[in-house]
Design a protein around this motif. Sequence first.
Motif, mmCIF file in Angstrom:
data_model
loop_
_atom_site.group_PDB
_atom_site.id
_atom_site.type_symbol
_atom_site.label_atom_id
_atom_site.label_comp_id
_atom_site.label_asym_id
_atom_site.label_seq_id
_atom_site.Cartn_x
_atom_site.Cartn_y
_atom_site.Cartn_z
ATOM 1 N N ALA A 336 -7.942 11.531 -13.796
ATOM 2 C CA ALA A 336 -8.202 11.857 -14.978
ATOM 3 C C ALA A 336 -8.689 13.299 -14.997
ATOM 4 O O ALA A 336 -8.918 13.779 -13.883
ATOM 5 C CB ALA A 336 -8.879 11.009 -15.885
ATOM 6 N N PRO A 337 -8.551 14.089 -16.240
ATOM 7 C CA PRO A 337 -8.921 15.632 -15.939
ATOM 8 C C PRO A 337 -10.355 15.824 -15.350
ATOM 9 O O PRO A 337 -10.638 16.865 -14.892
ATOM 10 C CB PRO A 337 -8.787 15.969 -17.416
ATOM 11 N N LEU A 338 -11.289 14.953 -15.664
ATOM 12 C CA LEU A 338 -12.843 15.284 -15.193
ATOM 13 C C LEU A 338 -13.212 14.059 -14.468
ATOM 14 O O LEU A 338 -14.280 13.856 -14.121
ATOM 15 C CB LEU A 338 -13.757 14.758 -16.781
ATOM 16 N N ASN A 339 -12.170 13.619 -13.476
ATOM 17 C CA ASN A 339 -12.607 12.516 -12.442
ATOM 18 C C ASN A 339 -13.545 13.370 -11.478
ATOM 19 O O ASN A 339 -13.297 14.546 -10.886
ATOM 20 C CB ASN A 339 -11.246 12.219 -11.740
ATOM 21 N N GLY A 340 -14.584 12.815 -10.946
ATOM 22 C CA GLY A 340 -15.707 13.398 -10.089
ATOM 23 C C GLY A 340 -16.350 14.473 -10.883
ATOM 24 O O GLY A 340 -17.222 15.111 -9.963
ATOM 25 N N ASP A 341 -16.298 14.716 -12.222
ATOM 26 C CA ASP A 341 -17.171 15.946 -12.705
ATOM 27 C C ASP A 341 -18.490 15.392 -12.788
ATOM 28 O O ASP A 341 -18.896 14.423 -13.260
ATOM 29 C CB ASP A 341 -16.719 16.118 -14.349
ATOM 30 N N SER A 342 -19.663 16.371 -12.453
ATOM 31 C CA SER A 342 -20.936 15.986 -12.254
ATOM 32 C C SER A 342 -21.441 15.886 -13.667
ATOM 33 O O SER A 342 -22.517 15.262 -14.013
ATOM 34 C CB SER A 342 -21.522 17.312 -11.654
ATOM 35 N N ALA A 343 -20.881 16.807 -14.694
ATOM 36 C CA ALA A 343 -21.484 16.667 -16.208
ATOM 37 C C ALA A 343 -21.473 15.093 -16.628
ATOM 38 O O ALA A 343 -22.113 14.727 -17.383
ATOM 39 C CB ALA A 343 -20.859 17.567 -17.031
ATOM 40 N N ILE A 344 -20.090 14.639 -16.541
ATOM 41 C CA ILE A 344 -19.846 13.230 -16.991
ATOM 42 C C ILE A 344 -20.811 12.277 -16.274
ATOM 43 O O ILE A 344 -21.400 11.272 -16.867
ATOM 44 C CB ILE A 344 -18.602 12.858 -16.554
ATOM 45 N N GLN A 348 -23.585 9.811 -18.008
ATOM 46 C CA GLN A 348 -23.581 8.448 -17.873
ATOM 47 C C GLN A 348 -24.995 8.079 -17.342
ATOM 48 O O GLN A 348 -25.768 6.976 -17.773
ATOM 49 C CB GLN A 348 -22.662 7.878 -17.040
ATOM 50 N N ASN A 349 -25.501 8.583 -16.449
ATOM 51 C CA ASN A 349 -26.686 8.429 -15.835
ATOM 52 C C ASN A 349 -27.980 8.682 -16.764
ATOM 53 O O ASN A 349 -28.652 7.516 -16.952
ATOM 54 C CB ASN A 349 -27.034 9.443 -14.580
ATOM 55 N N GLN A 350 -28.061 9.701 -17.719
ATOM 56 C CA GLN A 350 -29.110 9.873 -18.680
ATOM 57 C C GLN A 350 -29.030 8.767 -19.408
ATOM 58 O O GLN A 350 -30.221 8.379 -19.826
ATOM 59 C CB GLN A 350 -28.903 11.408 -18.914
ATOM 60 N N ARG A 352 -27.813 5.753 -19.329
ATOM 61 C CA ARG A 352 -28.384 4.534 -18.911
ATOM 62 C C ARG A 352 -29.747 4.465 -18.625
ATOM 63 O O ARG A 352 -30.440 3.563 -18.829
ATOM 64 C CB ARG A 352 -27.508 4.462 -17.595
ATOM 65 N N SER A 353 -30.101 5.606 -18.135
ATOM 66 C CA SER A 353 -31.921 5.493 -17.937
ATOM 67 C C SER A 353 -32.586 5.592 -19.165
ATOM 68 O O SER A 353 -33.539 4.806 -19.190
ATOM 69 C CB SER A 353 -32.050 6.928 -17.408
ATOM 70 N N VAL A 354 -32.202 6.035 -20.411
ATOM 71 C CA VAL A 354 -32.565 5.926 -21.695
ATOM 72 C C VAL A 354 -32.630 4.376 -22.035
ATOM 73 O O VAL A 354 -33.818 3.744 -22.457
ATOM 74 C CB VAL A 354 -32.049 6.889 -22.702
ATOM 75 N N VAL A 355 -31.405 3.699 -21.907
ATOM 76 C CA VAL A 355 -31.287 2.403 -22.199
ATOM 77 C C VAL A 355 -32.001 1.518 -21.661
ATOM 78 O O VAL A 355 -32.678 0.367 -22.011
ATOM 79 C CB VAL A 355 -29.683 1.951 -22.298
ATOM 80 N N LEU A 732 -32.168 8.346 -27.475
ATOM 81 C CA LEU A 732 -30.619 8.809 -27.168
ATOM 82 C C LEU A 732 -30.249 9.829 -28.214
ATOM 83 O O LEU A 732 -29.473 10.650 -27.883
ATOM 84 C CB LEU A 732 -29.860 7.433 -27.483
ATOM 85 N N ASP A 733 -30.632 9.718 -29.386
ATOM 86 C CA ASP A 733 -30.479 10.654 -30.453
ATOM 87 C C ASP A 733 -30.884 12.104 -29.714
ATOM 88 O O ASP A 733 -29.991 13.012 -29.933
ATOM 89 C CB ASP A 733 -30.927 10.562 -31.611
ATOM 90 N N LYS A 734 -32.113 12.095 -29.505
ATOM 91 C CA LYS A 734 -32.768 13.235 -28.891
ATOM 92 C C LYS A 734 -31.934 13.654 -27.693
ATOM 93 O O LYS A 734 -31.828 15.064 -27.369
ATOM 94 C CB LYS A 734 -34.243 13.188 -28.514
ATOM 95 N N LEU A 735 -31.423 12.920 -26.680
ATOM 96 C CA LEU A 735 -30.966 13.349 -25.706
ATOM 97 C C LEU A 735 -29.436 13.985 -25.894
ATOM 98 O O LEU A 735 -29.104 14.747 -25.455
ATOM 99 C CB LEU A 735 -30.550 11.932 -24.676
#
Length: 809
Positions: A336-344, A348-350, A352-355, A732-735
């Motif tokens: 996919a276009p953003l495969n391996g993209d650091s921003a994605i 995801q990590n941020q 998951r961290s909040v949840v 999450l809203d603030k993130l």
Amino acid sequence: MASIASLGSGSGMDLNGLIDKLMTAEKAPLQTLLLKEASYQAKISAYGSVKSALAAFQTSLKGLSSVQTFRSTTATLADSSIATVNSNSLAQPGSYSLEVSQLAQNQKLTSNAFSSINTGLGTGTITLQFGTVDSHGTDATGDDTFTANAKKAAFSIDITDKNNSLAGVRDAINLANKGVSASILNDGTGSRLVLTSKDSGAENSIKLTVTDSDGNSTDTAGLSALAYDPAGTRNLIETQAAKDAKFKIDGINVSKPTNSVSDAIQGLTINLTKVSSPTSTGATTLAPTTITIGADLSGLKDSIKGFIKAYNELNKTLKDVSSYTPGNATTSAKAAPLNGDSAIRAIQNQMRSVVNEMQGEGSYFKSLSDIGVSFTGYQTDAKGTIVGGATPKGDLSLNEAKLQAAISSHPGDVANLFTVNGVASSNQITFLSGSLATQSGKYAIEVTTPATQAKYSGSALSFFKVDSSNNTKNVTLGGVSASLTLDNNDYTTESLAAQIKSKIEADSTLFTSGSDTVKVEYNKLNKNFDISRERVVAGTPPTTQKDSMALAISSAPKPITIDDNNKTLMVSVDGVISQPVTLSKGSYATMADLAAEMQSKINSDESLVRGGKTVGVAFNESTSKFDLSSGLYGSTSKIKITGVGDAATSTTAATLGIVVGGYSDTPSGPTVGYTYTAGADVEGLIGGEKAKGTGQSLTGTGASEGLSLIVTASTAGDYGSVSFNRGVAFALDKLLDGMVKDRTGLVAKQTDGVNASIAQLAEKRVRMNRQYDATEALYRKQFTAMDIAIATMRNTSSNLTAQLANLPK
């Protein structure tokens, strides 16, 4: 020199085709660049999808971050004819009995009948004021008294020859729009002016004072025909008295000014509609009905399911734009276009961290997993980063049985996991808000300096009247009684305490000179004088005997008279100066009545109303002084008396103890007849760290940074704690705020970076095309020269051949 008609005609070769093949080989790097540019364009499109998905998820969080979304309740009433009930998130499940004995109602006053709505009424000024009428338990009106409602400002209306008809007065009152509505009723005998207090409740009775231009403000001629003083002239007819709603909740008597009651039981609004029925025919007792409040557990569960659905929809978008499908024997690998993209990965990590974030001290449930909400497909560490070899699916799943058990046992604590919430253990501390910087936890609250209002205190007044009706008092100390006769006089609290003390010390049965100590103090709570005596009793060793008693002294009637010499004053409140304030002339039964009149009239001043400034006025019986305070708390709170009528004739100082003076530019103290105390901001500690105080607002620093509280405490001390949780939805809203902002957000930065790369490729493409054009031109020049050379050689060959053929053989 030979010439050619077209490239290749001289040599007979396909030179154009040859150049095309050469240029195709030359342009091989350009194709790679175009493929790269296309991949970048695909990334831009994918980032657009990500931003849209993040924004959609954030929109869904707006409602989830509100405590009302999760803490829904239901309220029912067994007898719905008595009232209707509604509950909100603050209501606590339970049941209450309700018994209604009286409904609140507005006061209505009606004039005598006039021949026409255009009947002239004379000119002058009408002043309307609200207050409470005390009938003193009798049907007669002669002993009725009126106490001004200090919370409502009086207002005046000028009646001139342009509006002095019945209709004109009606329109002038309605135009003022100050809490009284006026109408005209034709009852067949004539037209009557009807005045109705817009607010119900006993404290909203109307007093209508007239200053009639004919010189007589109490007769029935001219404008004074509309005068209505519950304690004096009544030229209007009361057709409906102002009443409070009276009812019982769980047997406790409650009185409220309206039939819509929202402050009796927290979170519950009761709209009274009818008086309860008697328990039986002719019975005087009323039949109670039952209010039942329950938690709306289905609403709470639906909100959590909605959160999981919204999260998983976003996660699907993130997975789709960053996926990778490996190839096999029949298909090629696809990224996919953003495969391996650091921003994605960061998003995801941020998230998951909040949840996965653990809640702080004071939270019953520490994480979403405690109520059955967890991730599927992989293991994460404490920061939410994927660990182990499992496939990172990343969706949220729900264990409904575990959630149901949590909701059934602690519904409020389930809601706290999602919403911003601060719970104070003291009712003098109110949670306002927290920020993303505020760490979840339980914070001790210590108030070192309470917030105060600026206060002006006048000089002490002799408001206690002692005469033959109350000058004889029995005092008993140590089992010995004596009858004391106080001197007839007018006293301040302090001087009356001194009088009582001197009479005790003059009585040999109560006081032994040289060995006894007597102390007399006024108790403002119980409104009596506390007498204490210490006596040394002979013995080996000598002992000290302590005796005490409370002495009640009811003051004889001592009306305070307001006339032309002491009816005006001017005040400055927080820098806004009033116009001259005019008190209603007359006799006031108590200092409290006069204080209410002062507060009502000051707060009706147009300059102060426009500036949003208010004052509080109270008579302090402990100091025998009128205290005026700004309605504002904190260091910006200021109050000053700027005028007290005609300085040459004013007796304001003698009547009210009030003289010109106050903040900043005037001295303070007994020598100038008043005292001034500046307002102070609240000071204190939140979680052991010094907080920032502004007025009554206290804002935390350090771990509690951004935690904002309102402190209404009036004394220094420890005030329990505040348990704060940001909640998953809020966090999450603030993130997401930091991800979707147009210029500074994470997605915007990534998009800008890709756009910059596309722009660089476009510039490189232009440069390469220019180079290719030059290369092709060179090829054509070189091949043209070759073609001409070959054509020339062919011509020469043909000529030689012809010449040779013509030679003699």
